[in-house]
Design an enzyme around this catalytic site. Structure first.
Site, PDB file in Angstrom:
ATOM      1  N   CYS A 302       0.800  -1.235   0.000  1.00  0.00           N
ATOM      2  CA  CYS A 302       0.000   0.000   0.000  1.00  0.00           C
ATOM      3  C   CYS A 302       0.825   1.274   0.000  1.00  0.00           C
ATOM      4  O   CYS A 302       0.780   2.056  -0.949  1.00  0.00           O
ATOM      5  CB  CYS A 302      -0.924   0.002   1.218  1.00  0.00           C
TER       6      CYS A 302
HETATM    7  N1  LIG Z   1      -2.536  -6.092   1.582  1.00  0.00           N
HETATM    8  C1  LIG Z   1      -3.029  -5.048   2.191  1.00  0.00           C
HETATM    9  O1  LIG Z   1      -2.701  -4.798   3.338  1.00  0.00           O
HETATM   10  C2  LIG Z   1      -4.047  -4.141   1.512  1.00  0.00           C
HETATM   11  C3  LIG Z   1      -4.746  -3.236   2.312  1.00  0.00           C
HETATM   12  C4  LIG Z   1      -5.678  -2.391   1.725  1.00  0.00           C
HETATM   13  C5  LIG Z   1      -5.879  -2.454   0.342  1.00  0.00           C
HETATM   14  N2  LIG Z   1      -5.179  -3.334  -0.436  1.00  0.00           N
HETATM   15  C6  LIG Z   1      -5.458  -3.346  -1.876  1.00  0.00           C
HETATM   16  O2  LIG Z   1      -6.259  -4.483  -2.190  1.00  0.00           O
HETATM   17  C7  LIG Z   1      -5.891  -4.996  -3.475  1.00  0.00           C
HETATM   18  C8  LIG Z   1      -5.488  -6.455  -3.349  1.00  0.00           C
HETATM   19  O3  LIG Z   1      -4.337  -6.528  -2.514  1.00  0.00           O
HETATM   20  P1  LIG Z   1      -3.870  -7.877  -1.823  1.00  0.00           P
HETATM   21  O4  LIG Z   1      -2.868  -7.457  -0.804  1.00  0.00           O
HETATM   22  O5  LIG Z   1      -5.044  -8.718  -1.408  1.00  0.00           O
HETATM   23  O6  LIG Z   1      -3.143  -8.579  -3.053  1.00  0.00           O
HETATM   24  P2  LIG Z   1      -2.574 -10.081  -3.104  1.00  0.00           P
HETATM   25  O7  LIG Z   1      -1.435 -10.042  -4.056  1.00  0.00           O
HETATM   26  O8  LIG Z   1      -2.386 -10.601  -1.715  1.00  0.00           O
HETATM   27  O9  LIG Z   1      -3.767 -10.910  -3.749  1.00  0.00           O
HETATM   28  C9  LIG Z   1      -4.293 -10.633  -4.988  1.00  0.00           C
HETATM   29  C10 LIG Z   1      -4.776 -11.931  -5.606  1.00  0.00           C
HETATM   30  O10 LIG Z   1      -5.419 -11.604  -6.850  1.00  0.00           O
HETATM   31  C11 LIG Z   1      -5.147 -12.649  -7.763  1.00  0.00           C
HETATM   32  N3  LIG Z   1      -5.429 -12.171  -9.111  1.00  0.00           N
HETATM   33  C12 LIG Z   1      -4.637 -11.435  -9.934  1.00  0.00           C
HETATM   34  N4  LIG Z   1      -5.289 -11.168 -11.076  1.00  0.00           N
HETATM   35  C13 LIG Z   1      -6.511 -11.746 -10.973  1.00  0.00           C
HETATM   36  C14 LIG Z   1      -7.636 -11.817 -11.825  1.00  0.00           C
HETATM   37  N5  LIG Z   1      -7.640 -11.221 -13.021  1.00  0.00           N
HETATM   38  N6  LIG Z   1      -8.724 -12.507 -11.414  1.00  0.00           N
HETATM   39  C15 LIG Z   1      -8.728 -13.117 -10.193  1.00  0.00           C
HETATM   40  N7  LIG Z   1      -7.684 -13.077  -9.343  1.00  0.00           N
HETATM   41  C16 LIG Z   1      -6.599 -12.390  -9.728  1.00  0.00           C
HETATM   42  C17 LIG Z   1      -3.699 -12.997  -7.478  1.00  0.00           C
HETATM   43  O11 LIG Z   1      -3.384 -14.294  -7.977  1.00  0.00           O
HETATM   44  C18 LIG Z   1      -3.654 -12.911  -5.951  1.00  0.00           C
HETATM   45  O12 LIG Z   1      -3.930 -14.167  -5.348  1.00  0.00           O
HETATM   46  C19 LIG Z   1      -4.793  -4.078  -3.985  1.00  0.00           C
HETATM   47  O13 LIG Z   1      -5.371  -3.067  -4.760  1.00  0.00           O
HETATM   48  C20 LIG Z   1      -4.233  -3.461  -2.723  1.00  0.00           C
HETATM   49  O14 LIG Z   1      -3.656  -2.194  -2.959  1.00  0.00           O
HETATM   50  C21 LIG Z   1      -4.274  -4.200   0.142  1.00  0.00           C
END
Ligand SMILES: NC(=O)c1ccc[n+]([C@@H]2O[C@H](COP(=O)([O-])OP(=O)(O)OC[C@H]3O[C@@H](n4cnc5c(N)ncnc54)[C@H](O)[C@@H]3O)[C@@H](O)[C@H]2O)c1
Length: 462
Positions: A302
């Site tokens: 983030c």
């Molecule tokens: N990790 C955090 O602490 C956090 C906090 C707030 C917001 N976010 C936001 O949330 C979003 C997701 O982050 P995350 O940390 O869960 O990511 P992550 O990398 O942990 O997980 C994302 C998942 O999406 C999958 N993926 C990719 N393309 C895909 C598609 N086309 N269809 C289906 N699945 C797909 C990946 O294989 C992966 O398993 C991002 O935008 C991030 O900025 C993350």
């Protein structure tokens, strides 16, 4: 909380649309009206796209609230792990995952056909930057295209992936319209940012207020009803754009304040003042001050990334984001500062960094998680190797990581492994590490996290 101002609806369903045409053909599809009832009765099926730090816990919250949930991920290995009942998130215990699977209300799929029949699609895929620091929304677009292919009248789509203001309305909506369905008539669309704090457990996320903004008032209503089933508190906002911008403000705020204390840490070091004591002293003020702490640089998905989503959007409008750029510069310099300090400390001990044994403690970007994304430890390790140091590392949560082609493996933290190192660098304050053991046995320590005493002889703060 309900906003006074209605959101900027794309098309009104009760009169005249945005182009001034009489909306005769725009009768709201009955199934949209039904969606609200299906949410309240938990009959609505939830499809979550992206089963990472954000999507997988959401599946569990929704399942616990009584919904049937299908989690879809393009990563077949992750799906297979979930099917075996194995959790890859430190915040999600296998018992909790097992319960969701045994209840028969949660399944994970890697074939998008598994999403057929979902009423609510929640998109939780990565939104990184390209190597040129430009938003990479390719995952978001791909996931939206998947939804567009599976969309039926009466569905709702919610974006949780962090993105720039306007993205949900200007980028996501047109992709969904390729299905031939119309917003507010056939489907609803909202944005709700995630506030996961990895390492703090699922309960904290569930009880953190959930922001929701719709692209239309009807979208806000339905999305808010859904989240009220799963989260303790929902905050309704007047538009998707406000929700998108609020998420960016939260992360820009952290990035700027961390940069401020990082800059202060460098100044304090050269003045022989403890930056930690300074911050603790300022934090005794009961108003007008929130403490932030320095470190070896920003990490995670983030804070190092999200502010640049806003800079990019601002540039498009011909506006500058100087705070964001400056904070980025200061924070990005920190790994090199850490390596300069190690070099200096070794020099003061009549040693050269080339050929010295340097042990890093902590590879993950924050305490008590295994997450290596954007971790400053990777940069510190790379810079140390470039300078000719022989590096080892210990991290109770990260068994190995790669620097270029080289694989490094975590070594046990023992009296011998510590005393074998010419210098120990503390980068992550994992609670499982015996800091007393480190302090007693290391010959020279640079502590970027204030976990050991700084005596100015063998142990130093950054
Ligand atoms: N990790 C955090 O602490 C956090 C906090 C707030 C917001 N976010 C936001 O949330 C979003 C997701 O982050 P995350 O940390 O869960 O990511 P992550 O990398 O942990 O997980 C994302 C998942 O999406 C999958 N993926 C990719 N393309 C895909 C598609 N086309 N269809 C289906 N699945 C797909 C990946 O294989 C992966 O398993 C991002 O935008 C991030 O900025 C993350």
């Amino acid at each position: 909380m309900r906003p006074e101002t209605p959101s900027r609806g794309i098309r009104q369903t009760d009169g005249v649309n945005g182009d001034g045409e009489v909306a005769a053909a725009m009768t709201v599809n009955d199934s949209i009206l039904n969606l609200r009832r299906r949410i309240d009765s938990r009959e609505a099926v939830v499809g979550v796209l992206g089963l990472g730090y954000v999507g997988l816990p959401l599946c569990i919250y929704a399942e616990r609230s009584g919904f049937t949930v299908v989690g879809f991920d393009v990563d077949g290995d992750r799906v297979a792990q979930l099917e075996r009942g194995e959790s890859y998130l430190s915040d999600l215990g296998e018992a909790e995952l097992g319960t969701a699977l045994e209840n028969g209300r949660f399944s994970a799929v890697s074939d998008e056909k598994g999403l057929d029949g979902a009423d609510i699609f929640v998109i939780c895929v990565p939104t990184p930057l390209t190597p040129n620091q430009v938003p990479d929304v390719s995952f978001l677009h791909a996931a939206t295209e998947t939804v567009s292919r599976r969309l039926r009248p009466g569905c709702m789509v919610i974006v949780e992936s962090t993105t720039y203001p306007g993205c949900t309305r200007d980028d996501i909506l047109p992709i969904l319209e390729q299905s031939g369905l119309r917003p507010d008539v056939d489907f609803l669309l909202a944005f709700s940012p995630e506030r996961v704090n990895p390492g703090n457990g699922m309960e904290q996320t569930r009880s953190t207020p959930k922001l929701v903004g719709g692209v239309t008032p009807a979208s806000l209503d339905a999305a808010s009803a859904f989240y009220r089933c799963c989260f303790t508190e929902v905050v309704e906002l007047s538009s998707a754009e406000v929700a998108e911008m609020a998420k960016l403000l939260e992360n820009v705020y952290r990035s700027v304040n961390i940069a401020l204390v990082n800059e202060l840490a460098v100044i304090c070091n050269s003045m022989g003042i403890s930056v930690w004591e300074v911050i603790d002293a300022a934090a005794t003020k009961p108003f007008g001050f929130t403490p932030f702490y320095p470190g070896p640089g920003l990490g995670g998905h983030c804070i190092p990334i999200d502010p640049f989503y806003l800079s990019w959007k601002a540039r498009e409008l011909g506006l500058a984001t100087e705070f964001i750029e400056l904070a980025g510069k200061v924070n990005t310099r920190m790994p090199a500062y850490v390596v300069d300090r190690v070099t200096q400390m070794l020099n003061d001990a009549s040693r050269s960094i080339r050929g010295s044994a340097v042990m890093i403690i902590g590879a993950a970007y924050k305490a008590d998680v295994a997450d290596l994304r954007e971790s400053p430890a990777l940069k510190v390790a790379q810079l140390l190797i470039e300078k000719g140091a022989r590096i080892t590392y210990h991290d109770p949560h990260v068994g190995s990581f790669m620097i270029g082609e080289a694989v490094l493996y975590s070594i046990p933290l023992t009296k011998d492994s510590l005393s074998d190192a010419d210098c120990v660098v503390i980068l992550t304050p994992h609670s499982a590490v015996d800091w007393e053991l480190v302090y007693r046995n290391a010959r020279l320590v640079l502590d970027a996290r204030n976990v050991i005493p700084h005596d100015g002889r063998k142990s130093f703060s950054i």
